[in-house]
Design a protein around this motif. Structure first.
Motif, short mmCIF file in Angstrom:
data_model
loop_
_atom_site.label_atom_id
_atom_site.label_comp_id
_atom_site.label_asym_id
_atom_site.label_seq_id
_atom_site.Cartn_x
_atom_site.Cartn_y
_atom_site.Cartn_z
N GLN A 1 0.83 -1.20 0.00
CA GLN A 1 0.00 0.00 0.00
C GLN A 1 0.87 1.26 0.00
OE1 GLN A 1 -2.63 -1.50 3.32
NE2 GLN A 1 -4.27 -0.68 2.02
N GLY B 1 1.64 2.07 -3.46
CA GLY B 1 0.53 2.60 -4.24
C GLY B 1 -0.46 1.54 -4.68
N GLU C 1 -3.58 -1.09 -4.22
CA GLU C 1 -4.89 -1.01 -3.56
C GLU C 1 -5.23 -2.37 -2.95
OE1 GLU C 1 -9.61 -0.62 -4.87
OE2 GLU C 1 -8.00 -0.62 -6.37
N HIS D 1 -2.53 -3.13 -8.56
CA HIS D 1 -1.97 -1.90 -9.13
C HIS D 1 -2.26 -1.97 -10.62
CE1 HIS D 1 1.19 0.90 -10.55
NE2 HIS D 1 1.07 1.47 -9.37
N GLU E 1 7.27 6.44 -9.71
CA GLU E 1 6.12 6.41 -8.80
C GLU E 1 6.44 5.64 -7.53
OE1 GLU E 1 1.77 4.21 -8.44
OE2 GLU E 1 2.70 4.41 -10.42
N PHE E 2 7.03 4.45 -7.70
CA PHE E 2 7.33 3.61 -6.54
C PHE E 2 8.36 4.28 -5.62
CE2 PHE E 2 6.08 -0.80 -8.43
CZ PHE E 2 4.76 -0.41 -8.40
N ASN F 1 6.77 7.17 -3.71
CA ASN F 1 5.86 6.68 -2.67
C ASN F 1 6.62 6.07 -1.50
OD1 ASN F 1 3.63 7.50 -4.11
ND2 ASN F 1 3.22 5.50 -5.01
N LYS G 1 8.08 8.78 0.69
CA LYS G 1 7.08 9.41 1.54
C LYS G 1 6.84 8.60 2.81
CE LYS G 1 4.47 11.62 -2.21
NZ LYS G 1 3.20 11.58 -2.98
N THR G 2 6.84 7.28 2.67
CA THR G 2 6.55 6.40 3.81
C THR G 2 7.76 6.17 4.70
OG1 THR G 2 4.83 5.26 2.55
CG2 THR G 2 5.70 4.13 4.48
#
Length: 248
Positions: A31, A34, A36, A52, A87-88, A91, A94-95
């Protein structure tokens, strides 16, 4: 009897079912990337599914699993590998406030191989996703550059080490192969020598050998390159800059 009603254009879909030690650990990671969460089951056994745009993955629990000894993997072919990688990485940053490059989980850098441009994604359970995009040309490609000369012992070692480091994610094996020829780096072309030192520095960083990595970075910096040669090693030069920033 042949069934003439079956369409020859129908496409199937393979869904990997990966083992994990903890469903929560897996879901938190995917998650964060990214993905779901599409399904979660508690009884009679723990099971979960994520999705994804590039793939769907299912998980089941195997408590005795050792991530370091996992052999589970899946190749995911995508039309836009650079976008997925970006993208990965964004993300994950950010985490985790960083891009995990060693241990479990981790993501390798994006690289050109003979058959595709790809990166590896290794999850907390040691499952490996090889995410790649086939080259638009059928000509042989060697790490972003077209082959222009017959292979030498040094170039063969470099290509083997490159594949071990980035395609197979085996840095220790890559280091052993490259170390056998680096003593003769001055006997090969300056561009190949430069790329070899950068690769060896990258391998050292991935293995946590920071002082060794700095040594190879210095050796790469000491190589004088013309404008044309700099263009030939553009990818390696960019990676060298990334390594310097990382070590700073």
């Amino acid at each position: 009897m042949e069934d003439n009603n079956i369409s020859p254009n129908r496409e199937g879909k393979a869904i990997p079912i990966f083992p994990c030690r903890s469903i929560d650990e897996q879901l938190d990671f995917y998650q964060a990337l990214g993905f779901e969460l599409t399904y979660r089951q508690a009884k009679p056994n723990l099971y979960a599914c994520v999705r994804h745009c590039i793939t769907e993955i299912h998980f089941f629990v195997l408590k005795q699993l050792d991530p370091a000894n996992s052999y589970s993997m899946c190749y995911v072919s995508v039309p836009n590998v650079d976008d997925i990688y970006k993208e990965f990485c964004e993300n994950l940053k950010k985490t985790y406030q960083r891009i995990p490059a060693k241990g479990f989980p981790r993501i390798t850098k994006l690289n050109n191989l003979a058959e595709d441009r790809r990166f590896n994604l290794i999850d907390p359970a040691g499952n490996r996703l090889l995410i790649g995009q086939k080259h638009a040309t059928s000509d042989p490609v060697q790490n972003g550059q077209y082959a222009a000369a017959p292979p030498s012992k040094f170039s063969n070692a470099y290509e083997t080490a490159y594949r071990l480091a980035y395609a197979k994610d085996e840095p220790a094996g890559a280091a052993r192969v490259l170390d056998l020829v680096l003593a003769k780096a001055d006997e090969t072309s300056v561009t190949l020598g430069f790329k070899a030192y950068v690769l060896r520095a990258d391998i050292a960083v991935s293995m946590g050998e920071i002082n060794l990595a700095k040594t190879f970075i210095v050796q790469a910096d000491h190589i004088s390159l013309s404008d044309q040669e700099l263009e030939e090693v553009k990818e390696a030069s960019e990676r060298l800059h990334e390594l310097k920033v990382t070590l700073e």
